[in-house]
Design a protein around this motif. Structure first.
Motif, PDB file in Angstrom:
ATOM      1  N   GLU B 350      33.175  45.714  38.004  1.00  0.00           N
ATOM      2  CA  GLU B 350      31.899  45.265  37.238  1.00  0.00           C
ATOM      3  C   GLU B 350      31.195  44.320  37.249  1.00  0.00           C
ATOM      4  N   ASN B 351      32.628  43.247  37.643  1.00  0.00           N
ATOM      5  CA  ASN B 351      32.237  41.324  38.364  1.00  0.00           C
ATOM      6  C   ASN B 351      31.055  42.048  39.807  1.00  0.00           C
ATOM      7  N   ILE B 353      29.124  43.277  40.913  1.00  0.00           N
ATOM      8  CA  ILE B 353      27.814  44.148  40.737  1.00  0.00           C
ATOM      9  C   ILE B 353      26.494  43.444  40.436  1.00  0.00           C
ATOM     10  N   LEU B 354      26.993  42.126  39.291  1.00  0.00           N
ATOM     11  CA  LEU B 354      26.847  41.056  38.755  1.00  0.00           C
ATOM     12  C   LEU B 354      25.072  40.912  39.315  1.00  0.00           C
ATOM     13  N   TYR B 357      23.315  45.029  39.670  1.00  0.00           N
ATOM     14  CA  TYR B 357      23.955  45.952  38.774  1.00  0.00           C
ATOM     15  C   TYR B 357      22.094  47.094  38.460  1.00  0.00           C
ATOM     16  N   ASN B 358      21.461  46.468  38.961  1.00  0.00           N
ATOM     17  CA  ASN B 358      19.851  47.445  38.102  1.00  0.00           C
ATOM     18  C   ASN B 358      19.338  47.552  39.893  1.00  0.00           C
ATOM     19  N   SER B 363      22.275  52.276  39.140  1.00  0.00           N
ATOM     20  CA  SER B 363      22.081  53.012  38.321  1.00  0.00           C
ATOM     21  C   SER B 363      20.744  53.700  38.547  1.00  0.00           C
ATOM     22  N   PHE B 366      17.874  53.615  33.856  1.00  0.00           N
ATOM     23  CA  PHE B 366      19.276  52.893  33.591  1.00  0.00           C
ATOM     24  C   PHE B 366      20.618  53.043  33.501  1.00  0.00           C
ATOM     25  N   ILE B 367      21.063  53.794  34.023  1.00  0.00           N
ATOM     26  CA  ILE B 367      22.167  54.876  33.512  1.00  0.00           C
ATOM     27  C   ILE B 367      23.379  54.037  35.355  1.00  0.00           C
ATOM     28  N   LEU B 368      24.765  53.818  34.501  1.00  0.00           N
ATOM     29  CA  LEU B 368      25.106  52.762  35.533  1.00  0.00           C
ATOM     30  C   LEU B 368      25.697  54.287  36.411  1.00  0.00           C
ATOM     31  N   ARG B 370      29.104  54.975  37.714  1.00  0.00           N
ATOM     32  CA  ARG B 370      29.984  53.960  37.913  1.00  0.00           C
ATOM     33  C   ARG B 370      31.016  54.852  39.437  1.00  0.00           C
TER      34      ARG B 370
END
Lengths: 373, 498
Positions: B350-351, B353-354, B357-358, B363, B366-368, B370
């Motif tokens: 998660e870090n 893709i800070l 992430y968008n 994504s 709006f859906i990540l 994973r």
């Protein structure tokens, strides 16, 4: 066996769920001590609670009805907390939501398939704005959300008390609003129950009939759907990712290009919408109207407890909402059964939260316990 | 300390380490981040119990169950993060937990202050006993910590990375203080990974690598290079290898920039700077001359009062951090990595893709995604050698060096045209520093522009192609790195003209 016990202990020391269960146990123990000191038999009292929840299908049905708004306000508080915001305002958002739902439910005439969603959506929209105000003035002027939402709670209360005096909406002199239209209600078989066949059915079917004696409604389905949505939004969407990043570390979030102020407003709005849906569902499924309030009803404040017990997650709020609803409903029975004051239940709940807030203490107690063996 | 082993679950932090400290010596404990130095000292100070092994003080075996036992045995510790009560005075902090009282339980401040004065004169630790901690500089706060241990009768003083927070002048003062302490017969243990300081103050040095005792050496008989290779376990080059390269066209053009700091004072005032493709431009300067404000203006975190910042001819002054990152392709390795660089509670993936992430990589609607997020993490963990190689552990559980690698992995993998690296090696050990420097040079070799801001003059001189000196919010001189010498840069940094 020893190994099982050990791994259980590990889970309690290291995991949030284990810690919660342990805190709940401690809460009941402290409650038992209080009962004992007050001269009541705790086993009898707890037995009365358990019987008060499980001995009749009707009772269990009531627990579900009691739990529904608590799950919803719990979700509201949990959602905001994930963004680092403390939504004390679920209470006011609940009131605004219930008022909106009662108005739309009374004034608008639509078929049921449209009327129910319209009531819920408008309750959510108005409460989202209500929560969003707190978010906005925090983002824009740095006013802490705890202060602004407490004030908004009182504004909501007096807004409601004023609204029920409006001639077209309130019943004159009663302090109550008119009942919402049948098409806006989410009760199950409400009309059918009072027909001769309905009465007949209730008499002849032991279990189903007993359940139908309580104001059964579909609110819990909505609550479960919302719980799933909260979990999904927080953990699986970019929006949830942003909100959680802001909640954990706003500096890093800002530096990474996340709009922190917008996230605060969004989060408070969604939290408001959830509490508003709670209020709306309560009107649509249970009360069918709003009435003048002398004091806060406490659904929003109980939501804080539910959220904390549920570790501020969607599924956790469902679990904690049921626990809280069960205690609230079952606890009301101990007065009659053993004569103990219902307030003992508040002591139990308070103790649970106190212990959940002190994970370090519990971990220490458990580690010490291990050393003594 | 004999044969100390400390295990955390299955992890062996210290594996049969022995350490002998003599009266009046300075003993350095050298090792990479996470090698087990601090664990060993926490065992000595009673914060951890050793799994096996014994500790003897003056020949007598002692069981140090808690810091109180350590203190009563004459062991004192000066922590990296000071343990002081900010609104209390110096004396109040020193006597805290050990207050001299008069009849009736009233704290005897007069004799306490006299004691503090006496101690501070004896060891050359100048502090005002009545000053409040919050008004003191970091160096003075550290002196209060030292006084605190002496007040409790410490004979062995442990310093955990004492220079990490100090300015060069304060470091010199600390060296003098340590010399005074040993002259008075005290023993000093210093936990550090700065080789220069070991050479400067220590008599002996014990090297620890991955929980193992590697060697104990006399500092005079080894070179810095030898110490470094013992610490890392391989040859380390201090010189940064970089091929000759002609810098390209200008990508970043700063003109007459003015930024005010939190107090409303112009911290950056009329700054002009040009950064070209394929070069590393180092900004040298003493802390507090506008570096932070310059970085914040460039990344959209602070408001630009006047002037312009252009990237490839487009203005980016006062745009949001997000726009600057994505539209202008400016990457940023923040100065304070824990505050601005990572989310402790997020896992590594998660870090990573800070800042992206968008994008469509991670994504859709709006859906990540994973699967993509975690496979990206696996790839970057391998590429940037982030340890432990686990995408699902929280950033909090990584060591400082690996946290920094994670941030660099994120910023470099987003493929920025301009990379702003602020203090990228602060607090890192030589192995990690070497790695960071190589990464910066690789960026440059690929034709990207790198802006390096650092307070370490060695770093600036080694890594940069060109050096600009910042003083009181403006650039006071620019020199080619090859032609620069320390004296000349030092004068510029102090505000003297060439």
């Amino acid at each position: 066996m020893k190994k099982v016990f050990f791994s259980l202990k590990e889970a309690v020391i290291n995991g949030a769920a284990g810690l919660t269960i342990f805190s709940i146990l401690l809460g009941f123990i402290v409650g038992a001590v209080v009962l004992l000191l007050a001269g009541f038999n705790p086993i009898e009292a707890y037995g009365a609670i358990i019987r008060g929840i499980f001995s009749k299908p009707k009772y269990m049905s009531y627990v579900v009805i009691y739990s529904t708004p608590l799950i919803m306000t719990g979700l509201s508080v949990a959602f905001a907390l994930r963004t680092g915001l403390f939504n004390i305002g679920a209470e006011g958002q609940f009131i605004v939501g219930s008022l909106t739902a009662a108005m739309v439910g009374y004034f608008v005439h639509l078929p049921m398939m449209l009327h129910v969603p319209l009531c819920i959506l408008s309750a959510m929209a108005v409460s989202a704005a209500w929560g969003g105000i707190a978010g906005f003035i925090k983002a824009r002027h740095g006013v802490h959300e705890v202060i602004s939402t407490i004030m908004l709670n009182w504004i909501a209360l007096y807004l409601l008390n004023w609204a029920v005096t409006i001639q077209s909406f309130g019943q004159r002199g009663t302090g109550k609003s008119h009942m919402i239209q049948q098409t806006a209600r989410i009760d199950l078989f409400g009309q059918w129950k009072i027909t001769p066949e309905g009465i007949d059915f209730i008499r002849s079917h032991k279990i189903l009939g007993d359940i139908l004696k309580s104001p059964v409604n579909t609110g819990i389905i909505f609550a479960l759907v919302f719980a799933f949505l909260v979990w999904f939004i927080l953990n699986r969407t970019t929006l949830g990712y942003e909100l959680r990043a802001v909640g954990f570390n706003p500096h890093t979030a800002e530096c990474s290009g996340i709009n922190v102020n917008r996230s605060i407003i969004t989060s408070m709005s969604i939290a408001g919408a959830l509490a508003g849906a709670a209020g709306g569902l309560q009107v649509l499924g249970v009360s069918y109207r709003v009435a003048k309030l002398a004091a806060m009803e406490g659904y929003g404040f109980d939501g804080i407890a539910v959220s904390l017990i549920g570790n501020n997650t969607g599924p956790g709020s469902v679990f904690a909402g049921f626990l809280f609803g069960g205690l609230k409903y079952g606890g009301s029975k101990i007065q009659d059964a053993v004569g103990a004051p219902t307030e003992v239940i508040n002591i139990v709940v308070g103790t649970i939260i106190l212990f959940i807030a002190m994970p370090k203490l519990i971990q220490l107690l458990l580690r010490r316990g291990g050393r003594w063996k | 300390m004999i044969d100390i082993t400390k295990k955390f679950g299955d992890v062996v932090a210290n594996n049969h380490i022995s350490l002998t400290i003599h009266k009046g010596e300075v003993h350095a404990l050298l090792g990479e981040n996470g090698a087990g130095k601090t664990t060993l000292m926490n065992v000595l100070y009673g914060l951890y119990r050793p799994t096996t092994g014994t500790i003897r003080i003056n020949g007598k075996a002692v069981s140090i169950r808690s810091p109180n036992v350590a203190i009563s045995n004459g062991i004192g510790m000066v922590h990296q993060h000071f343990m002081l009560v900010e609104p209390f005075s110096v004396t109040e902090n020193i006597i805290l937990g050990n207050e001299p009282t008069r009849a009736g339980g009233i704290v005897d401040m007069v004799s306490a202050e006299a004691d503090v004065m006496r101690l501070s004169q004896e060891y050359g630790l100048s502090v005002d006993p009545k000053a409040l901690i919050e008004d003191l500089s970091v160096g003075s706060q550290q002196r209060v910590e030292i006084l605190k241990t002496l007040y409790r009768g410490a004979e062995i003083l442990i310093f955990d990375e004492p220079t990490a927070v100090l300015t060069p002048q304060e470091i010199q003062e600390l060296v003098t203080i340590i010399k005074n302490l040993t002259a008075a017969g005290k023993s000093v243990i210093i936990i550090t990974h700065k080789l220069k300081e070991i050479k400067q103050i220590a008599d002996f040095c014990t090297i620890i690598r991955r929980g193992e005792h590697i060697d104990t050496v006399e500092v005079d008989k080894v070179s810095e290079e030898e110490l470094a290779s013992m610490m890392v376990g391989r040859q380390v080059s201090f010189k940064v290898d970089k091929p000759e390269q002609q810098a390209g066209a200008a990508v970043l053009e700063i003109k007459n920039l003015r930024v005010v700091d939190k107090r409303g004072i112009a911290a950056v005032n009329g700054l002009n700077l040009q950064l070209k493709k394929g070069e590393i431009l180092g900004i040298a300067g003493v802390d507090g001359n506008g570096q932070t404000e310059l970085i914040e203006a460039l990344t959209g975190l602070a408001r630009v009062q006047a002037g312009s910042i252009q990237v490839n001819g487009q203005e980016l002054a006062n745009q949001t951090p997000g726009t600057i990152r994505t539209n202008h392709k400016v990457g940023h390795i923040p100065e304070d990595r824990q505050k601005r660089g990572l989310v402790f509670e997020f896992d590594v993936a998660e870090n990573l893709i800070l800042s992206s992430y968008n994008t469509s990589r991670f994504s859709t609607f709006f859906i990540l995604l994973r699967a993509a997020i975690y496979s990206n993490a696996e790839k970057l963990i391998k590429l940037f050698d982030i340890r432990p190689a686990n995408a699902k552990i929280t950033a909090k559980s990584l060591s400082g060096g690996n946290q920094q690698k994670m941030i660099i992995a994120r910023e470099v993998s987003s493929n920025p045209d301009i990379l702003i690296a602020a203090q990228p090696t602060r607090g890192l050990d030589v192995g990690a520093i070497e790695y960071v420097h190589q990464t910066l040079v690789e960026q440059r070799n690929r034709g990207k522009a790198v802006l390096l801001i650092s307070f370490e003059l060695d770093e600036i001189m080694n890594v940069s192609d060109r050096i600009a000196v910042i003083y009181e919010g403006r650039i006071v001189g620019e020199i080619k790195a090859k032609e620069a010498d320390e004296q000349q840069l030092g004068r510029l940094m102090a505000g003297c003209s060439l």
